[in-house]
Design an enzyme around this catalytic site. Sequence first.
Site, PDB file in Angstrom:
ATOM      1  N   ASP A 151       0.928 -10.704   6.591  1.00  0.00           N
ATOM      2  CA  ASP A 151       0.531 -10.025   5.363  1.00  0.00           C
ATOM      3  C   ASP A 151       1.820  -9.688   4.617  1.00  0.00           C
ATOM      4  OD1 ASP A 151      -1.366  -9.068   3.617  1.00  0.00           O
ATOM      5  OD2 ASP A 151      -1.807  -7.234   4.734  1.00  0.00           O
ATOM      6  N   ASP A 180       0.802  -1.224   0.000  1.00  0.00           N
ATOM      7  CA  ASP A 180       0.000   0.000   0.000  1.00  0.00           C
ATOM      8  C   ASP A 180       0.837   1.276   0.000  1.00  0.00           C
ATOM      9  OD1 ASP A 180       0.979   0.084   2.580  1.00  0.00           O
ATOM     10  OD2 ASP A 180      -0.957  -0.189   3.567  1.00  0.00           O
TER      11      ASP A 180
END
Length: 366
Positions: free
Chosen positions: A272, A159
């Site tokens: 993640d 991100d």
Amino acid sequence: MKFTYTTCIALAAAVAKVSADCFSTRLGFPCCSSWNKKVEFSDGDGNWGIENGSWCGIGNQQQATGGQCTGSNQGYQCCNGCKVEYTDGDGPWGVENGQWCGIKNTCNSSNNNSNGNNTSNGNNNSSGNSNTNTSVSGVPLNPPKVTGGQTGKTTRYWDCCLASCSWSENTNASHPVNACQKDGKTVFNKFDWTIGSACSGGQGYMCTDNQPWAINDNVSYGFVAAGFSSGSQKDWCCTCQRLEFTSGPVAGKQMVVQITNTGGDLSNNHFDIQMPGGGVGIFNGCQSQFGAPSDGWGERYGGVKSASDCSSLPAELQDGCKWRFDWFKNADNPSVTFERVQCPKELTDITGCIPVDDASAKKLPW
């Protein structure tokens, strides 16, 4: 005489079979060659050595002493002959079957450089003829399995947002994870709240070198956001974990990761994995940093669909994107078994963060 000769052959074969057996065969690993006496790792099963980039068991009759040829403690095979092709700080090297091999200690020193070559020939054991079964960092192609670890799950993301472990308040380490300026390369000398995260109106971003990369066919290094069933963010930040994938096309492969981020959307024992093009998720800092679409590259959750889609990412992020479709085989959230380990220097050199209790963690078995 014929009967006696045949009997001797059978007896010799039986003896060879017995002497070749060792504890590692029951675990699916071969025994080390008789010349290989270098102990690389010890556990409850016994002493382990490395040959051709793979783990092997050292039998009880082998003494834990140095190898019998140049490079034997690095996974290289011993040469059958004594012809020296190159000499470096490790010792004399030969080439057989297109691969580098170590000259045995028993070779007469008068054979050294008998071909007239020396270190000025420009060749070395890191050239294209090197043994590709062992990486330059000495990581074995087939590392020992994670035993006694916990089970967890993985997802993927990228991100571009500042990692939470870049805030000194979030880690026990003396130096938090490096925070980068908009170019993704320039590290802030002193990051604090006055700079802030680009995903909340600030100027700090995740550094673009926080991408995964392959060490060899079965081992990769990288970075993750993580959450666990016990402890807190200060305990987790900057620590390293050895993951063994247990499902999907990467089952059996391993990844050593450093935790650089956490998140409220992560469940217990959840990793993640940071991989460019893996989906931006909740936040999209890539839009302000690189002009990415509002949902990031590809789908907001999941990212791009193919290796060819990686060309839509900035050049500095494409290697990490392609890693997903190459080494990672486009695995979709595989499960893992994991254990905490000491952080390899390759990771801490990138992040600048070393856990305060790193020395007390389990050493990597290589």
